[in-house]
Enzyme design. Structure first.
Site, PDB file in Angstrom:
ATOM      1  N   TRP A 102       1.028  -1.328   0.086  1.00 22.68           N
ATOM      2  CA  TRP A 102      -0.073  -0.060  -0.008  1.00 22.68           C
ATOM      3  C   TRP A 102       0.857   1.147  -0.190  1.00 22.68           C
ATOM      4  O   TRP A 102       0.524   2.094  -0.286  1.00 22.68           O
ATOM      5  CB  TRP A 102      -1.489   0.097   1.000  1.00 22.68           C
ATOM      6  CG  TRP A 102      -1.794  -0.884   0.877  1.00 22.68           C
ATOM      7  CD1 TRP A 102      -2.001  -2.476   1.151  1.00 22.68           C
ATOM      8  CD2 TRP A 102      -3.170  -1.213  -0.236  1.00 22.68           C
ATOM      9  NE1 TRP A 102      -3.015  -2.975   0.757  1.00 22.68           N
ATOM     10  CE2 TRP A 102      -3.663  -2.529   0.010  1.00 22.68           C
ATOM     11  CE3 TRP A 102      -3.443  -0.026  -1.176  1.00 22.68           C
ATOM     12  CZ2 TRP A 102      -5.243  -2.451  -0.505  1.00 22.68           C
ATOM     13  CZ3 TRP A 102      -4.383  -0.624  -2.122  1.00 22.68           C
ATOM     14  CH2 TRP A 102      -4.996  -2.088  -1.483  1.00 22.68           C
ATOM     15  N   ASP A 172      -1.371   6.607   5.783  1.00 21.17           N
ATOM     16  CA  ASP A 172      -2.343   5.998   5.489  1.00 21.17           C
ATOM     17  C   ASP A 172      -3.062   4.613   6.993  1.00 21.17           C
ATOM     18  O   ASP A 172      -1.706   3.295   6.881  1.00 21.17           O
ATOM     19  CB  ASP A 172      -1.995   5.194   4.369  1.00 21.17           C
ATOM     20  CG  ASP A 172      -3.207   4.107   3.986  1.00 21.17           C
ATOM     21  OD1 ASP A 172      -4.622   3.661   4.530  1.00 21.17           O
ATOM     22  OD2 ASP A 172      -3.009   2.808   2.917  1.00 21.17           O
ATOM     23  N   LYS A 196     -12.787  -1.978   6.255  1.00 22.74           N
ATOM     24  CA  LYS A 196     -11.835  -2.532   6.992  1.00 22.74           C
ATOM     25  C   LYS A 196     -11.786  -2.757   8.437  1.00 22.74           C
ATOM     26  O   LYS A 196     -12.579  -3.629   9.481  1.00 22.74           O
ATOM     27  CB  LYS A 196      -9.735  -2.507   7.857  1.00 22.74           C
ATOM     28  CG  LYS A 196      -9.289  -3.137   5.807  1.00 22.74           C
ATOM     29  CD  LYS A 196      -9.135  -2.085   4.513  1.00 22.74           C
ATOM     30  CE  LYS A 196      -9.128  -3.262   3.464  1.00 22.74           C
ATOM     31  NZ  LYS A 196      -8.211  -1.937   2.794  1.00 22.74           N
TER      32      LYS A 196
HETATM   33  C1  LIG Z   1      -7.183  -1.389   1.443  1.00 21.03           C
HETATM   34  C2  LIG Z   1      -6.236  -0.247   1.789  1.00 21.03           C
HETATM   35  C3  LIG Z   1      -6.286   0.270   0.701  1.00 21.03           C
HETATM   36  C4  LIG Z   1      -6.990   0.541  -0.637  1.00 21.03           C
HETATM   37  O1  LIG Z   1      -8.032   0.710  -0.401  1.00 21.03           O
HETATM   38  P1  LIG Z   1      -9.842   1.364  -1.227  1.00 21.03           P
HETATM   39  O2  LIG Z   1     -10.422   1.322  -0.878  1.00 21.03           O
HETATM   40  O3  LIG Z   1      -9.487  -0.166  -1.944  1.00 21.03           O
HETATM   41  O4  LIG Z   1      -9.193   2.136  -2.327  1.00 21.03           O
HETATM   42  C5  LIG Z   1      -5.334   1.132   1.043  1.00 21.03           C
HETATM   43  N1  LIG Z   1      -4.336   1.914   2.088  1.00 21.03           N
HETATM   44  C6  LIG Z   1      -4.337   0.089   3.000  1.00 21.03           C
HETATM   45  C7  LIG Z   1      -3.617   0.574   4.216  1.00 21.03           C
HETATM   46  C8  LIG Z   1      -5.130  -0.309   2.513  1.00 21.03           C
HETATM   47  O5  LIG Z   1      -5.243  -1.770   3.606  1.00 21.03           O
END
Ligand SMILES: *Cc1c(COP(=O)(O)O)cnc(C)c1O
Length: 361
Positions: A102, A172, A196
């Site tokens: 990511w 993030d 999540k």
């Molecule tokens: C799932 C995830 C993403 C991507 O998320 P989307 O909503 O599919 O764009 C980005 N960063 C992390 C850490 C993730 O777990």
């Protein structure tokens, strides 16, 4: 049919009480005469839902008053593309610390817009560790430093907030937000896609230190402009009302359960249970991440005998344990054990793993 234990990495399991409330309010929200997804986002009913969700989230995460909370459409990847547009001036570089899939994605989203700079990477280690802070090197006049607090695919997690001095730290937190108490004042921006740890997919949360909103950024449409979004209270256009409502229910549930301190205790117990099932298997299972930075949310693991993977997946599914296949970038297995996964679910997985190892060891 009972619900299975769902270890999906995202979209992920939601708390059953949240789903039941949503079910009971599906046909009619309170006395609105319609469901919450059938009425105007500018009407009093939805305005109340939206404000309550923000207020609950601010309480849950102890968001300081000098931080704005934005609810935006799209996922974390959209945030990754909007960040350089909003927070790096034309010609200004920004730093990325790459600790897995990511982090790489975040940098890729910024590359069309700005000159990105890799401050540190654990690629040489196949993303099993986090580069020590004293090895990071920042670009001159860097706009920000971007990190991925928890790498959902590689299963590595920052255990300490790195000090980046005067350069704003952008993180993030898609797969670890609200999993433990967090000092938001140490960050310029904390952002997360909802699917999540916060609710269903389709909405993201960005918690932004207000002074950063004064930055020039790149030329951009107002729909991509955090300042315009803030002024419009995240309703510059029709927001994803269903997701916002569900996020609010989920955050309220977390508060009712005892807040992030309680979830941190549960998550620590869950992670300890699962890692000890792996480490105590005499090598039948293994996790390759440096122990000090093992994720408490996403636990990738391998079977010593790869030929048993198919049987492991089929039998775990038959036992009511869903979605344990690892991401194709890493292989093996992965169990995601977010806030909404009860300890009983992790216990059921650990018991299954032990039984499977005994039968096949
Ligand atoms: C799932 C995830 C993403 C991507 O998320 P989307 O909503 O599919 O764009 C980005 N960063 C992390 C850490 C993730 O777990």
């Amino acid at each position: 049919m009972p619900r299975a234990w769902n270890f999906s990495a995202g979209p992920a399991t939601l708390p059953e009480p949240v789903l039941r409330t949503a079910q009971s309010e599906m046909l009619e929200w309170r006395d609105a005469g319609a469901s919450i997804v059938e009425i105007s986002h500018r009407g009093p009913e939805f305005m109340e839902v939206a404000a309550a969700a923000e207020s609950a989230l601010r309480t849950l995460l102890s968001v300081p008053t000098d931080y704005a909370v934005l609810f935006t459409q799209g996922g974390a990847t959209t945030q990754q593309a909007l960040i350089p547009l909003n927070f790096a001036a034309p010609g200004q570089p920004a730093d990325y610390v790459i600790t897995g899939h990511w982090g790489k994605t975040a940098m890729k989203q910024a590359q069309p817009v700005i000159a990105t700079h890799v401050a540190a990477t654990s690629e040489a280690d196949n993303y099993r560790s986090i580069p020590a802070r004293d090895t990071w090197q920042f670009a001159a006049d860097s706009a920000y430093v971007h990190i991925t607090a928890n790498e959902t695919i590689h299963g590595v997690e920052f255990r300490d907030i790195p000090d980046t001095g005067d350069i704003p730290l952008i993180a993030d937190f898609s797969s670890s937000i609200a999993s433990e108490p967090l000092d938001i004042s140490k960050f310029g921006i904390v952002y997360a896609g909802a699917q999540k740890n916060l609710g269903p997919v389709g909405i993201s949360v960005a918690i932004v230190r207000r002074d950063l909103l004064e930055r020039a950024g790149q030329p951009r449409a107002d729909i991509f402009d955090y300042r315009s979004q803030l002024k419009a209270e995240s309703m510059l256009n029709t927001p994803p009302t269903w997701n916002w409502y569900m996020l609010g229910l989920n955050v309220q549930w977390m508060l009712d359960e005892g807040g992030v301190a309680e979830f941190a205790r549960r998550n620590a117990r869950k992670a300890a249970l699962l890692y000890s099932a792996i480490d105590g298997s005499g090598g039948f299972y293994r996790n390759e991440v440096q122990p000090a930075v093992r994720s408490r949310m996403n636990v990738p693991f391998f079977l010593r005998d790869e030929a048993l993977e198919k049987a492991f997946l089929a039998e775990s599914k038959a036992a009511g344990l869903l979605a344990l296949k690892g991401h194709r970038a890493v292989g093996g297995m992965r169990a995601s054990i977010y806030n909404a996964m009860p300890e009983a679910g992790v216990q059921a997985l650990a018991d299954f793993m032990q039984d499977f190892a005994t039968r096949n060891g």
